[in-house]
Design a protein around this motif. Sequence first.
Motif, PDB file in Angstrom:
ATOM      1  N   MET A   1     -15.592   0.730 -42.165  1.00 50.91           N
ATOM      2  CA  MET A   1     -14.729   0.938 -41.145  1.00 50.91           C
ATOM      3  C   MET A   1     -13.873  -0.324 -40.774  1.00 50.91           C
ATOM      4  N   ARG A   2     -12.404  -0.183 -40.766  1.00 57.43           N
ATOM      5  CA  ARG A   2     -11.678  -1.122 -40.552  1.00 57.43           C
ATOM      6  C   ARG A   2     -11.438  -1.346 -39.332  1.00 57.43           C
ATOM      7  N   ARG A   3     -10.673  -2.673 -39.202  1.00 61.75           N
ATOM      8  CA  ARG A   3     -10.529  -2.820 -37.531  1.00 61.75           C
ATOM      9  C   ARG A   3      -9.179  -2.090 -37.313  1.00 61.75           C
ATOM     10  N   ILE A   4      -8.952  -1.640 -36.012  1.00 61.73           N
ATOM     11  CA  ILE A   4      -7.870  -0.677 -35.763  1.00 61.73           C
ATOM     12  C   ILE A   4      -6.826  -1.832 -34.872  1.00 61.73           C
ATOM     13  N   ARG A   5      -5.533  -2.007 -35.350  1.00 67.27           N
ATOM     14  CA  ARG A   5      -4.810  -2.766 -34.538  1.00 67.27           C
ATOM     15  C   ARG A   5      -4.089  -1.926 -33.456  1.00 67.27           C
ATOM     16  N   VAL A   6      -4.254  -2.672 -32.245  1.00 65.01           N
ATOM     17  CA  VAL A   6      -3.695  -1.913 -30.973  1.00 65.01           C
ATOM     18  C   VAL A   6      -2.812  -2.758 -30.298  1.00 65.01           C
ATOM     19  N   ALA A   7      -1.685  -2.309 -29.713  1.00 68.37           N
ATOM     20  CA  ALA A   7      -0.688  -2.877 -28.857  1.00 68.37           C
ATOM     21  C   ALA A   7      -0.641  -2.494 -27.393  1.00 68.37           C
ATOM     22  N   HIS A   8      -0.890  -3.090 -26.390  1.00 69.49           N
ATOM     23  CA  HIS A   8      -0.783  -2.552 -25.040  1.00 69.49           C
ATOM     24  C   HIS A   8       0.621  -3.115 -24.621  1.00 69.49           C
ATOM     25  N   VAL A   9       1.366  -2.278 -24.109  1.00 68.19           N
ATOM     26  CA  VAL A   9       2.985  -2.621 -23.649  1.00 68.19           C
ATOM     27  C   VAL A   9       2.972  -2.060 -22.133  1.00 68.19           C
ATOM     28  N   ILE A  10       3.375  -3.305 -21.353  1.00 68.25           N
ATOM     29  CA  ILE A  10       3.681  -3.015 -19.965  1.00 68.25           C
ATOM     30  C   ILE A  10       4.809  -4.042 -19.624  1.00 68.25           C
ATOM     31  N   THR A  11       5.648  -3.453 -18.540  1.00 70.59           N
ATOM     32  CA  THR A  11       6.888  -4.181 -18.154  1.00 70.59           C
ATOM     33  C   THR A  11       6.729  -5.496 -17.770  1.00 70.59           C
ATOM     34  N   ARG A  12       5.884  -5.831 -17.070  1.00 66.89           N
ATOM     35  CA  ARG A  12       5.467  -7.161 -16.531  1.00 66.89           C
ATOM     36  C   ARG A  12       3.983  -7.300 -15.908  1.00 66.89           C
ATOM     37  N   MET A  13       3.321  -8.496 -15.989  1.00 64.19           N
ATOM     38  CA  MET A  13       2.147  -8.542 -15.635  1.00 64.19           C
ATOM     39  C   MET A  13       2.343  -9.313 -14.147  1.00 64.19           C
ATOM     40  N   CYS A  14       2.828  -8.610 -13.194  1.00 68.33           N
ATOM     41  CA  CYS A  14       2.570  -9.032 -11.801  1.00 68.33           C
ATOM     42  C   CYS A  14       1.293  -8.368 -11.152  1.00 68.33           C
ATOM     43  N   LYS A  15       1.031  -8.970 -10.034  1.00 62.21           N
ATOM     44  CA  LYS A  15      -0.343  -8.272  -9.400  1.00 62.21           C
ATOM     45  C   LYS A  15      -0.047  -6.977  -9.046  1.00 62.21           C
ATOM     46  N   GLY A  16      -0.811  -6.138  -9.659  1.00 63.60           N
ATOM     47  CA  GLY A  16      -0.896  -4.591  -9.039  1.00 63.60           C
ATOM     48  C   GLY A  16      -2.197  -4.070  -9.949  1.00 63.60           C
ATOM     49  N   GLY A  17      -2.226  -2.637  -9.611  1.00 57.96           N
ATOM     50  CA  GLY A  17      -3.158  -1.916 -10.174  1.00 57.96           C
ATOM     51  C   GLY A  17      -3.117  -1.708 -11.717  1.00 57.96           C
ATOM     52  N   ALA A  18      -1.977  -1.185 -12.002  1.00 55.78           N
ATOM     53  CA  ALA A  18      -1.507  -0.980 -13.502  1.00 55.78           C
ATOM     54  C   ALA A  18      -1.742  -2.206 -14.152  1.00 55.78           C
ATOM     55  N   ARG A  27      -8.746  -7.657 -22.310  1.00 59.21           N
ATOM     56  CA  ARG A  27      -9.881  -8.519 -22.416  1.00 59.21           C
ATOM     57  C   ARG A  27     -11.211  -8.075 -22.635  1.00 59.21           C
ATOM     58  N   LEU A  28     -11.528  -6.888 -22.373  1.00 62.46           N
ATOM     59  CA  LEU A  28     -13.000  -6.319 -22.508  1.00 62.46           C
ATOM     60  C   LEU A  28     -13.004  -5.552 -23.808  1.00 62.46           C
ATOM     61  N   ALA A  29     -11.906  -5.541 -24.692  1.00 64.24           N
ATOM     62  CA  ALA A  29     -11.845  -4.743 -26.057  1.00 64.24           C
ATOM     63  C   ALA A  29     -12.814  -5.123 -26.796  1.00 64.24           C
ATOM     64  N   ASN A  30     -13.273  -4.036 -27.462  1.00 58.01           N
ATOM     65  CA  ASN A  30     -14.591  -4.404 -28.573  1.00 58.01           C
ATOM     66  C   ASN A  30     -13.654  -4.914 -29.859  1.00 58.01           C
ATOM     67  N   ARG A  31     -13.697  -6.249 -29.948  1.00 65.84           N
ATOM     68  CA  ARG A  31     -13.014  -7.047 -30.900  1.00 65.84           C
ATOM     69  C   ARG A  31     -13.710  -6.894 -32.309  1.00 65.84           C
ATOM     70  N   GLU A  32     -14.878  -6.441 -32.536  1.00 63.96           N
ATOM     71  CA  GLU A  32     -15.350  -6.204 -33.948  1.00 63.96           C
ATOM     72  C   GLU A  32     -14.746  -4.766 -34.372  1.00 63.96           C
ATOM     73  N   ARG A  33     -14.211  -4.025 -33.402  1.00 58.53           N
ATOM     74  CA  ARG A  33     -13.477  -2.561 -33.837  1.00 58.53           C
ATOM     75  C   ARG A  33     -11.975  -2.848 -33.696  1.00 58.53           C
ATOM     76  N   PHE A  34     -11.476  -3.325 -32.657  1.00 61.60           N
ATOM     77  CA  PHE A  34     -10.025  -3.273 -32.395  1.00 61.60           C
ATOM     78  C   PHE A  34      -9.508  -4.684 -32.374  1.00 61.60           C
ATOM     79  N   GLU A  35      -8.280  -5.049 -32.964  1.00 66.63           N
ATOM     80  CA  GLU A  35      -7.573  -6.147 -32.783  1.00 66.63           C
ATOM     81  C   GLU A  35      -6.337  -6.051 -31.906  1.00 66.63           C
ATOM     82  N   VAL A  36      -6.272  -6.405 -30.698  1.00 65.51           N
ATOM     83  CA  VAL A  36      -5.713  -6.064 -29.564  1.00 65.51           C
ATOM     84  C   VAL A  36      -4.708  -7.000 -29.211  1.00 65.51           C
ATOM     85  N   ASP A  37      -3.413  -6.834 -28.699  1.00 66.14           N
ATOM     86  CA  ASP A  37      -2.107  -7.361 -28.459  1.00 66.14           C
ATOM     87  C   ASP A  37      -1.580  -7.004 -27.064  1.00 66.14           C
ATOM     88  N   LEU A  38      -1.268  -7.692 -26.489  1.00 71.59           N
ATOM     89  CA  LEU A  38      -0.712  -7.469 -24.946  1.00 71.59           C
ATOM     90  C   LEU A  38       0.765  -7.719 -25.143  1.00 71.59           C
TER      91      LEU A  38
END
Length: 387
Positions: A1-18, A27-38
Amino acid sequence: MRRIRVAHVITRMCKGGAQENTFHTVRLANRERFEVDLISGYTAPGEPSMEDAVRAAGIEIVRVASLVRNPSPLRDLRAYGELTRIFAQRKYDIVHTHTSKAGYLGRIAAAKARVPIIVHTPHGHVFFGYFNAALTALYTMLERNVARKSDRLIELTRRGVEQHLAEGVGTAEQWTSIFSGIDLAPFTAAIEHRDATRTKLGIGRDDFVVGGVGRLEPVKGFSYFVQAAHIVAESLPNARFVLAGDGAERKSLESEAKSLGLRIQFLGIRDDVSELMAAMDVCVVPSLNEGMGRVILEAGAAGTPVVATNVGGIPEVLIETKTGLLVRPRDETGIASAVLSLAADPAQRERLGGAAREHAQQFSIARMVEQIESLYETLIREKRLDA
């Protein structure tokens, strides 16, 4: 089972629920399974930002400088090209977009780059409360078109799913609901500091504190909070009011509240929202449109009952007469009546606050991330990416 590459895309990181939702998912991604970028554009100057928290968590933001919130044809075209290049170069298995602008550009770029799995979370909708009729119709049309490029669409509540389907955005098979989780710990801890926080605010032990937290923008309905405050103040001499947040309506709200004098405080952007929540006797959420209403759960985690408008996904996180009270939108009299009923009944406030605190426990950020990653695993199996 390989690591899965994931990108999260959002317009800006202002303070807000989204933004908080996206930050914690990375931050809480399972790093053994997912390689995550913001991936994000820049927060606008003067806009409250989460970027310090992102950096403190050891997360690097992949910048797309042309990704901005407001429509800008030239910048939008550049952002589309930049996102397409990044997706192709980094060979992502999953692109997960957040909010409208990043959702549109990110999904068409991911499709162009032939990303195997495309997921989108709108974090609410723009069908009413934001724009005029013409712009709303245009954005709705764009959402309908780009939904076809999505493998899954995530709304925060079932009601949010129903509202999108009613507007012809996506199909029932594409949609699922996953709540926006909150970090419960600071709100639970803040309960112990209630008296100290009230003292810092210049609020007496016997004062009745009515508060609100959020962006001071028209869609959040804080004008109705201020109007209700005038009604409550006439009937309740010990009532005090606090509003935490900033936005386009701040000056007009301050002007509208002028006759309340020192009985109302506009606190601006705060880093101690959990303490403020715990210091309130009632939290008011007067929104005209709301994807879910994270602030309701935050107040609940601090043991504070809520009076909120019956809009969007709010009825799915506030249980009427059990964890708070629902009122009609745009109804300052209804807000005031609900607040006064709670002021007159300490036993009901205690009962609602205790139930709200218990109810909030099921909306943890850890549980949210588990559900999102479970959805990813379903899509990975469907696309046979582990084969």
